[in-house]
Design a protein around this motif. Structure first.
Motif, mmCIF file in Angstrom:
data_model
loop_
_atom_site.group_PDB
_atom_site.id
_atom_site.type_symbol
_atom_site.label_atom_id
_atom_site.label_comp_id
_atom_site.label_asym_id
_atom_site.label_seq_id
_atom_site.Cartn_x
_atom_site.Cartn_y
_atom_site.Cartn_z
ATOM 1 N N LEU A 30 0.808 -1.219 0.000
ATOM 2 C CA LEU A 30 0.000 0.000 0.000
ATOM 3 C C LEU A 30 0.843 1.272 0.000
ATOM 4 O O LEU A 30 0.300 2.371 -0.068
ATOM 5 N N LEU A 31 2.158 1.120 0.061
ATOM 6 C CA LEU A 31 3.027 2.294 0.158
ATOM 7 C C LEU A 31 3.998 2.422 -0.999
ATOM 8 O O LEU A 31 4.579 3.490 -1.201
ATOM 9 N N THR A 35 0.920 2.111 -5.114
ATOM 10 C CA THR A 35 -0.059 2.330 -4.059
ATOM 11 C C THR A 35 -1.468 2.522 -4.599
ATOM 12 O O THR A 35 -1.682 3.173 -5.619
ATOM 13 N N ALA A 36 -2.427 1.919 -3.908
ATOM 14 C CA ALA A 36 -3.822 2.022 -4.331
ATOM 15 C C ALA A 36 -4.487 3.303 -3.848
ATOM 16 O O ALA A 36 -5.609 3.603 -4.238
ATOM 17 N N PHE A 37 -3.811 4.070 -2.990
ATOM 18 C CA PHE A 37 -4.385 5.329 -2.511
ATOM 19 C C PHE A 37 -4.367 6.353 -3.650
ATOM 20 O O PHE A 37 -3.313 6.845 -4.041
ATOM 21 N N LEU A 38 -5.530 6.664 -4.135
ATOM 22 C CA LEU A 38 -5.661 7.519 -5.313
ATOM 23 C C LEU A 38 -5.045 8.898 -5.085
ATOM 24 O O LEU A 38 -4.426 9.469 -5.986
ATOM 25 N N THR A 39 -5.211 9.462 -3.895
ATOM 26 C CA THR A 39 -4.680 10.808 -3.628
ATOM 27 C C THR A 39 -3.164 10.858 -3.720
ATOM 28 O O THR A 39 -2.600 11.946 -3.889
ATOM 29 N N GLN A 40 -2.499 9.724 -3.590
ATOM 30 C CA GLN A 40 -1.045 9.706 -3.678
ATOM 31 C C GLN A 40 -0.558 9.685 -5.125
ATOM 32 O O GLN A 40 0.625 9.909 -5.383
ATOM 33 N N ARG A 41 -1.482 9.435 -6.056
ATOM 34 C CA ARG A 41 -1.106 9.385 -7.475
ATOM 35 C C ARG A 41 -1.551 10.627 -8.239
ATOM 36 O O ARG A 41 -1.234 10.786 -9.409
ATOM 37 N N LEU A 42 -2.329 11.494 -7.569
ATOM 38 C CA LEU A 42 -2.861 12.681 -8.226
ATOM 39 C C LEU A 42 -2.303 13.944 -7.587
ATOM 40 O O LEU A 42 -2.009 13.958 -6.391
ATOM 41 N N ASN A 43 -2.188 15.015 -8.368
ATOM 42 C CA ASN A 43 -1.827 16.295 -7.780
ATOM 43 C C ASN A 43 -3.081 16.961 -7.222
ATOM 44 O O ASN A 43 -4.191 16.419 -7.332
ATOM 45 N N ILE A 70 -1.236 3.822 7.690
ATOM 46 C CA ILE A 70 -0.474 2.744 7.072
ATOM 47 C C ILE A 70 1.017 3.082 7.075
ATOM 48 O O ILE A 70 1.868 2.215 7.295
ATOM 49 N N LYS A 71 1.350 4.339 6.844
ATOM 50 C CA LYS A 71 2.747 4.775 6.889
ATOM 51 C C LYS A 71 3.354 4.504 8.266
ATOM 52 O O LYS A 71 4.474 4.014 8.396
ATOM 53 N N ILE A 311 -2.615 -5.869 8.029
ATOM 54 C CA ILE A 311 -4.043 -5.674 7.830
ATOM 55 C C ILE A 311 -4.593 -6.958 7.225
ATOM 56 O O ILE A 311 -4.012 -7.509 6.293
ATOM 57 N N SER A 312 -5.703 -7.441 7.744
ATOM 58 C CA SER A 312 -6.129 -8.810 7.453
ATOM 59 C C SER A 312 -6.574 -9.050 6.022
ATOM 60 O O SER A 312 -6.564 -10.175 5.543
ATOM 61 N N GLU A 313 -6.994 -8.014 5.297
ATOM 62 C CA GLU A 313 -7.447 -8.221 3.932
ATOM 63 C C GLU A 313 -6.277 -8.380 2.972
ATOM 64 O O GLU A 313 -5.149 -8.000 3.261
ATOM 65 N N ASN A 314 -6.561 -8.963 1.833
ATOM 66 C CA ASN A 314 -5.539 -9.140 0.805
ATOM 67 C C ASN A 314 -5.243 -7.786 0.167
ATOM 68 O O ASN A 314 -6.027 -7.268 -0.614
ATOM 69 N N LEU A 315 -4.088 -7.229 0.505
ATOM 70 C CA LEU A 315 -3.780 -5.870 0.056
ATOM 71 C C LEU A 315 -3.431 -5.801 -1.423
ATOM 72 O O LEU A 315 -3.329 -4.722 -1.990
ATOM 73 N N LEU A 316 -3.203 -6.939 -2.038
ATOM 74 C CA LEU A 316 -2.851 -6.922 -3.452
ATOM 75 C C LEU A 316 -4.087 -6.883 -4.345
ATOM 76 O O LEU A 316 -3.995 -6.708 -5.551
#
Length: 462
Positions: A30-31, A35-43, A70-71, A311-316
């Motif tokens: 996730l880091l 990363t799946a966090f959309l805000t980290q890929r957009l300006n 998560i960080k 985190i228990s879910e499959n992060l991939l």
């Protein structure tokens, strides 16, 4: 454990220098770069205009809190994360504010500049839309000056009341910042000359003719000069040093330590890692008894790291609702932090989360942390976290006394006090069920040992 291995045989200051010299690549799914966090890929503009966030701007703030959590759990840059949290409390913007659409970007600015100087970072944050909206910069004009930001800049972000600033100083800061706002058309911070105060400005040794101009960049440059001047003052150097020492050491740092940190601040024009390095290199750092309790988010992160929890879910396998990343387990983690009063950024006033130990030393708060570490070590939160990582080094114990020694070495890197060791060994012995299969018994006792050692004073203090 990984940090302990890195420290073994190294000089503490030398290790810290390596940690602060560069940002290491993140490894967690996730880091990292995917990363799946959309805000980290957009300006900022892309985030504001994205259909997933356009009418749900609170999702941006919530994602910022989730990403930060998560960080803290899994970042390979642990020291950097502590500095990011420190600066987020020093120049804070609440999780939810009139510009929650800018909250994730505000966090990015801190992360991208926390290894630089405080004057530069403060100038950037002061002109950021999240701060302009939070402390009313958008409504500050020459005709109707809004002193909100000016007061906080002097009281909290720079020289503090110890410097003896006046109400006129507050007004002059407001005047120099008047007419500065953020445009949602071109997504730039700009100054509107017709709303800016022109005329001589004097604030704590900073003077400027502030002659009339139609150039927005010139006005912004003058505001940055004023902020830079205030941030480089000896009073700011001292205030910054005191607050950092209180965060990393104790509530009453020695004058000698503060003077050393202050000197470094002045000499380096406010180097954030430089002041931290001076703190760690000072004799007080290792000689001062550990007295401050871990704040809730810090306690949870250290427990997650120590137990090797995921985190228990499959992060991939990214899970989205309306295009927004959703991790149900992570939502529950944020709910836990919210219940404990320490959800990232969720502090409504510009003084940031409290530094002093008493704010986090209540009996109720401690009970919450004990309960949480017990649940995590016993794997009672299966819907949130994976099983604790009980490696061979732990499971290979020979006696209950040996088990407690191994667990305390993993958690504390040192033996427990003799009294605590004896008490925990006694409790484990009473709960020893020899009818269980050997492997099951070893796992059960190991989890119980972790829970008991995590209930000791040593684990709950920084």
């Amino acid at each position: 454990m990984e940090t302990l291995k890195q420290l073994t045989g190294k000089n503490l200051s030398l290790w810290l220098s390596g940690e602060l010299s560069e940002v290491k690549p993140e490894q967690h799914p996730l880091l990292n770069g995917k990363t799946a966090f959309l805000t980290q890929r957009l300006n900022l503009q892309q985030t504001f205009q994205h259909p997933n966030f356009r009418r749900q701007t609170q999702n941006i703030s919530e994602e910022a809190a989730a990403f930060t959590t998560i960080k803290r759990f899994y970042s390979t840059n642990q020291v950097l994360e502590t500095l990011v949290e420190f600066m987020s409390d020093y120049v804070p913007v609440p999780l939810y504010s009139p510009a929650d659409w800018a909250r994730a970007d505000y966090d990015k600015v801190i992360r991208n500049n926390v290894l630089g100087t405080y004057p530069k970072l403060l100038a950037q944050l002061s002109l950021h839309p999240a701060m302009l909206y939070f402390l009313n910069g958008q409504t500050n004009t020459a005709v109707q000056p809004n002193e909100n930001f000016g007061r906080e800049l002097l009281e909290l972000f720079s020289i503090t009341p110890e410097a003896g600033y006046s109400e006129k100083d507050v007004l002059n800061v407001a005047r120099m910042m008047s007419g500065i706002s953020f445009s949602l058309i071109d997504f730039q911070t700009r100054a509107t000359p017709s709303e800016h105060f022109f005329g001589r400005i004097s604030v704590q040794g900073f003077t400027h003719a502030n002659a009339r101009t139609s150039d927005s960049k010139v006005i912004l440059g003058r505001a940055q000069q004023m902020i830079n001047h205030l941030a480089k003052q000896p009073a700011t150097a001292e205030a910054f040093s005191i607050r950092m020492a209180r965060r990393y050491l104790n509530d009453d740092p020695s004058p000698d330590l503060i003077q050393a940190m202050k000197s470094t601040y002045i000499k380096t024009s406010g180097s954030i890692p430089g002041v931290l390095t001076t703190l760690v290199a000072h004799p007080d750092f290792l000689a001062t008894p550990t007295v401050k309790v871990k704040r809730p988010a810090e306690h949870l992160a250290s427990t997650v790291r120590a137990l090797g929890l995921e985190i228990s879910e499959n992060l991939l396998e990214d899970k989205f609702e309306n295009g927004v990343l959703v991790i149900d387990a992570l939502k529950l983690v944020l709910a836990i932090l919210n219940q404990q009063g320490h959800l990232p950024f969720d502090w409504d006033t510009p003084d940031g989360f409290p530094e002093h130990a008493s704010a986090w030393s209540t009996f109720g708060g401690q009970i919450q942390r004990w309960n949480m570490s017990t649940k995590l070590s016993q794997h009672n939160l299966k819907n949130i976290f994976s099983e604790p990582d009980l490696d061979r080094e732990i499971l290979g114990y020979s006696t209950m006394d040996d088990l407690v020694t191994r667990v305390s070495r993993r958690l504390l890197s040192s033996p427990l006090r003799a009294f605590d060791q004896k008490e925990i060994v006694g409790l484990l012995t009473k709960n020893l069920n020899k009818q269980l299969p050997d492997q099951q018994l070893r796992e059960r006792m190991s989890r119980m040992a972790f829970a008991l050692v995590m209930a000791t004073e040593e684990w709950n203090l920084r």
